[in-house]
Design a protein around this motif. Structure first.
Motif, PDB file in Angstrom:
ATOM      1  N   TYR A  96      72.017   9.672  92.684  1.00  0.00           N
ATOM      2  CA  TYR A  96      71.803   8.084  93.448  1.00  0.00           C
ATOM      3  C   TYR A  96      72.192   8.165  94.948  1.00  0.00           C
ATOM      4  O   TYR A  96      72.098   9.357  95.417  1.00  0.00           O
TER       5      TYR A  96
ATOM      6  N   ASN B 194      63.975   7.628  86.448  1.00  0.00           N
ATOM      7  CA  ASN B 194      64.381   8.166  87.327  1.00  0.00           C
ATOM      8  C   ASN B 194      65.438   9.590  88.331  1.00  0.00           C
ATOM      9  O   ASN B 194      66.128   9.551  88.524  1.00  0.00           O
TER      10      ASN B 194
ATOM     11  N   ASP C 246      72.114  -3.441  93.854  1.00  0.00           N
ATOM     12  CA  ASP C 246      72.933  -2.133  93.343  1.00  0.00           C
ATOM     13  C   ASP C 246      71.487  -2.173  92.281  1.00  0.00           C
ATOM     14  O   ASP C 246      71.251  -3.471  91.597  1.00  0.00           O
ATOM     15  N   SER C 247      70.246  -1.377  92.764  1.00  0.00           N
ATOM     16  CA  SER C 247      69.110  -1.751  92.260  1.00  0.00           C
ATOM     17  C   SER C 247      68.856  -1.021  90.921  1.00  0.00           C
ATOM     18  O   SER C 247      68.344  -0.965  90.332  1.00  0.00           O
ATOM     19  N   THR C 248      70.126   0.041  90.565  1.00  0.00           N
ATOM     20  CA  THR C 248      70.019   0.733  89.604  1.00  0.00           C
ATOM     21  C   THR C 248      70.196  -0.086  87.726  1.00  0.00           C
ATOM     22  O   THR C 248      70.028   0.341  86.960  1.00  0.00           O
ATOM     23  N   MET C 249      70.885  -0.894  88.330  1.00  0.00           N
ATOM     24  CA  MET C 249      72.357  -1.917  86.924  1.00  0.00           C
ATOM     25  C   MET C 249      72.056  -3.132  87.518  1.00  0.00           C
ATOM     26  O   MET C 249      71.947  -4.134  88.061  1.00  0.00           O
TER      27      MET C 249
ATOM     28  N   LYS D 213      71.190   3.134  94.263  1.00  0.00           N
ATOM     29  CA  LYS D 213      69.991   2.665  94.640  1.00  0.00           C
ATOM     30  C   LYS D 213      69.778   4.640  93.859  1.00  0.00           C
ATOM     31  O   LYS D 213      70.256   5.725  94.266  1.00  0.00           O
ATOM     32  N   HIS D 214      68.165   4.877  93.682  1.00  0.00           N
ATOM     33  CA  HIS D 214      67.576   6.018  92.060  1.00  0.00           C
ATOM     34  C   HIS D 214      67.374   6.846  93.982  1.00  0.00           C
ATOM     35  O   HIS D 214      66.723   5.620  93.972  1.00  0.00           O
TER      36      HIS D 214
ATOM     37  N   GLN E 219      62.085   7.925  91.981  1.00  0.00           N
ATOM     38  CA  GLN E 219      62.406   6.335  90.958  1.00  0.00           C
ATOM     39  C   GLN E 219      59.941   6.155  91.029  1.00  0.00           C
ATOM     40  O   GLN E 219      59.463   5.865  91.549  1.00  0.00           O
TER      41      GLN E 219
ATOM     42  N   HIS F 178      71.532  -7.596  93.126  1.00  0.00           N
ATOM     43  CA  HIS F 178      70.390  -7.016  91.884  1.00  0.00           C
ATOM     44  C   HIS F 178      69.760  -7.770  90.836  1.00  0.00           C
ATOM     45  O   HIS F 178      69.194  -8.428  91.091  1.00  0.00           O
TER      46      HIS F 178
END
Length: 229
Positions: free
Chosen positions: A162, A149, A86-89, A139-140, A143, A106
């Motif tokens: 996403y 994002n 999970d690259s978003t958080m 991921k987004h 970006q 992450h």
């Protein structure tokens, strides 16, 4: 939810603005009183200036409604996995605990690094690695900058998307499109002091056309293996 975002304060501001434009037009008509066809010259720009704030709101609202028609969660394929990146958080701990993944990855607190998280013998084990080892990434889609994002898709309208991708094949397994609109200029004159964030949608504004799938994209696409055991 309505696509329009205009309040009584907005009406008042537009009213004051329109009155001011009309007064300015009258002043110029007095200055050029000797010119018989002065209103042929003053009339069109005066009407255009008065219509401008209404036209802006109508344009934003119509574009927002159109963009929202394609918003929401779309699943193309589900996968059964031990874990994902999970690259978003920094969601790894909660997803292992709540969803039952065997591992999660992450972004690390160390710049440019990734945390690989597992539970071994009842204890949290976190290893910092250079690159994600998980095959599937959440991921987004856009970006352009490290902390941006979203992308603009029109005047005062942004798009956030996403996606879940298979890094081995570059296949997109699902997307979650969200649209956000910001107040028109007249509304922003007062809303910026209170709530300038605007409004967003995650599906069509017409309730009869809403998508059945809502929530976080990975809940629909990435399934922990234990669920199938």
């Amino acid at each position: 939810m309505s696509a329009f975002q205009i309040t009584p304060f907005g009406f008042i501001i537009i009213g004051i603005y329109s009155f001011g434009i009309w007064v300015i037009a009258l002043v110029f008509s007095r200055i050029f009183a000797s010119f018989r066809k002065r209103w042929w010259i003053l009339g069109p720009p005066t009407l255009a200036m008065i219509a401008l704030p209404w036209g802006e709101e109508i344009w934003i609202a119509s574009r927002f409604k159109e963009a929202c028609s394609d918003a929401g969660v779309k699943v193309y394929r589900q996968v059964e996995v031990d874990g994902f990146y999970d690259s978003t958080m920094r969601s790894g701990y909660s997803l292992i605990r709540e969803k039952g993944f065997a591992f999660m990855e992450h972004p690390s607190n160390k710049k440019g690094k990734v945390d690989h998280i597992e539970i071994e013998h009842g204890e949290w084990v976190t290893k910092t690695i250079d690159q994600p080892s998980a095959r599937y990434h959440f991921k987004h889609s856009y970006q352009p900058k490290p902390f941006q994002n979203w992308v603009s898709i029109g005047w005062r309208i942004d798009k956030i998307q996403y996606e879940v991708i298979d890094t081995e094949t570059d296949e997109v397994l699902g997307v979650d499109v969200r649209i956000k609109r910001y107040p028109s200029f007249a509304e922003s004159l007062w809303l910026r002091f209170f709530d300038p964030r605007g409004v967003g949608c995650s599906g069509p504004l017409d309730t009869s056309k809403k998508h059945s799938q809502t929530g976080i994209l990975y809940d629909h696409v990435i399934i922990p293996k234990k669920v199938f055991d």
